[in-house]
Design an enzyme around this catalytic site. Sequence first.
Site, PDB file in Angstrom:
ATOM      1  N   LEU A   1       3.183   5.650  -4.643  1.00 25.17           N
ATOM      2  CA  LEU A   1       3.116   6.588  -3.667  1.00 25.17           C
ATOM      3  C   LEU A   1       3.782   5.715  -2.331  1.00 25.17           C
ATOM      4  O   LEU A   1       3.547   4.288  -2.395  1.00 25.17           O
ATOM      5  CB  LEU A   1       1.745   6.892  -3.381  1.00 25.17           C
ATOM      6  N   ASP A   2       4.126   6.368  -1.333  1.00 28.01           N
ATOM      7  CA  ASP A   2       4.297   5.482  -0.113  1.00 28.01           C
ATOM      8  C   ASP A   2       3.130   4.714   0.359  1.00 28.01           C
ATOM      9  O   ASP A   2       1.998   5.447   0.083  1.00 28.01           O
ATOM     10  CB  ASP A   2       4.890   6.186   0.924  1.00 28.01           C
ATOM     11  N   MET A   3       3.207   3.910   1.103  1.00 27.48           N
ATOM     12  CA  MET A   3       1.883   3.311   1.547  1.00 27.48           C
ATOM     13  C   MET A   3       1.326   4.159   2.561  1.00 27.48           C
ATOM     14  O   MET A   3      -0.009   4.267   2.541  1.00 27.48           O
ATOM     15  CB  MET A   3       2.471   2.042   2.586  1.00 27.48           C
TER      16      MET A   3
ATOM     17  N   THR B   1       1.222   7.357   2.145  1.00 26.02           N
ATOM     18  CA  THR B   1       0.882   8.664   1.526  1.00 26.02           C
ATOM     19  C   THR B   1      -0.478   8.557   0.638  1.00 26.02           C
ATOM     20  O   THR B   1      -0.717   7.375   0.200  1.00 26.02           O
ATOM     21  CB  THR B   1       1.749   9.239   0.733  1.00 26.02           C
TER      22      THR B   1
END
Length: 561
Positions: free
Chosen positions: A408-410, A412
Amino acid sequence: MFKTDGSYLHILEVDETEALPDLFTYPFYYEPHPLCIKASLEIQDYLVSQKEFEHNFGLDDIKSGLPIGKMFGVMVVEDRHSNIFYLAGFSGKLAESNFITGFVPPIYDTLNPSGFYKKGEAELNRINAEIDALEHSPQYINAKAKYEDLKFQFEEALLEFKALQKREKVARDKARFEGQLHLNSTQYKQLLEELKKQSIYYHFRLRDLKSDWQKKIDWQKKVLSGFEEEINQLRKKRRVKSAKLQKAIHDQYQFLNFRGENRDLNSIFESTQLGQPPAGAGECVAPKLFQFAYQNKLKPIAMAEFWWGASPKSEVRRHKQFYPSCRGKCEPILGHMMKGLEVEPNPMEKVPNEHTKLEIIYEDDFLLLVNKPHEFLSVPGKTIKDSVQTRMKTYLPEAKGPLLVHRLDMSTSGLLLVAKNEKTHKNLQKQFIERSVKKRYIALLDGVIDKSEGYIELPLRVDLNNRPRQLVCYAHGKPGKTKYRVLALEKNRTRVHFYPITGRTHQLRVHAAHHKGLDMPIVGDDLYGKKAERLYLHAEQLTFEHPVTKERLTFTSEPSF
């Protein structure tokens, strides 16, 4: 007040409640200082009311010409007498000019008609015209067409002859068979000799046919090559002159820093991964502002950049919104120009949520699911090592394999799947590749959607000049597909479910913010929208088949917003 009397220094009224910052703005990730906001608003008021120039920013249908939005910037500066002013600038050209009253000049004026760049550009244009004339000349077009036609005729003749050869062979085989039945040995021997001569005859006819056609084709190829050699020589000449001109131009782009040291573009970029300046380097607004400040003995205090106009087709740019300096073109330049200047530390190197505990919502002998907090890395970064991956290695010291099945994106938060062994990891990864894993995200959008559900399909690729931002690119992007469904409207915001069909970097963020997507960024998106206390995006639900039990499992994690 923004002045159009020829002065570059604009008076900035600072009252007692507005303190100057202790450190200069870190230009690649910042919150604009109130003084920069005040100065930017003055520039924006001017852009709305000005009659000085004509430029189509794409904000209305009245202006003619190609709509081009523009990055503007302001820099709060202090003179040697402690007076506070601000400078204003723009990236590239504005209204086809490098010089607009009130805005700082370029580092080097490429539009100067008497300068060597314009002369070199004119020479390149002459070469281009020669190449174009040759490529569109009737002689070259006819030579090329005749060459292609001869190759086609040869293929047709070859096919026709081989068909004849095949028919003749069938006839010889038949004659041979009937000869065995009806001829005596002497007659049969004579027949075989005749059939052999026929076979040899057609063999040599094929050889001669190929040779004759090849002579015709080679001759025409020689005629065509004469034109192509002339064109290739001109292209080589253009390439050499263009490279020489580019190097000479980059030598002219000289950049000062706070210490008074000077470097040109070539020397600044020679130690970068590219090894040479990218197109447009030195034309951005930030280097222009720094250069003017240093040349005029002004101390930079704070800086901010904002976008004015319609968004480009590929990027996410919103009218009047503040953005950081680009990394690909500006980071090496500003790295030099800020030397000696006291600058805010890079906030991206600060460890966020370092004391946060990872919540494990399910675990068995083969896998587990964690609820990743927002602003926490999935895997270690260049400077920040704390991540779900490193925590899992500590938590599962006996586990083998890559552990994390996806990321996951940092920014998110939400569900992450972890495999405890290589076989489990391989099975789960295969499910992701085959898209049998079902993912559902929940997000809060900055605006109101007038549809209840829909589908977004925009191909994405990385912005090479501004990583990690992504671009919409139909030529080179990878397919990006997302379904969405509206859940509720909440004070001029929209709560939605996202169902990503593909898993591209920043897919949901770009699909939400881009004008061809929902044209509505996720609340708190510091890359494609406006920064808030967090990114309001959460990986809420994950459905997959257990690699061992084969049971279809669904896990849900409620968001904190």
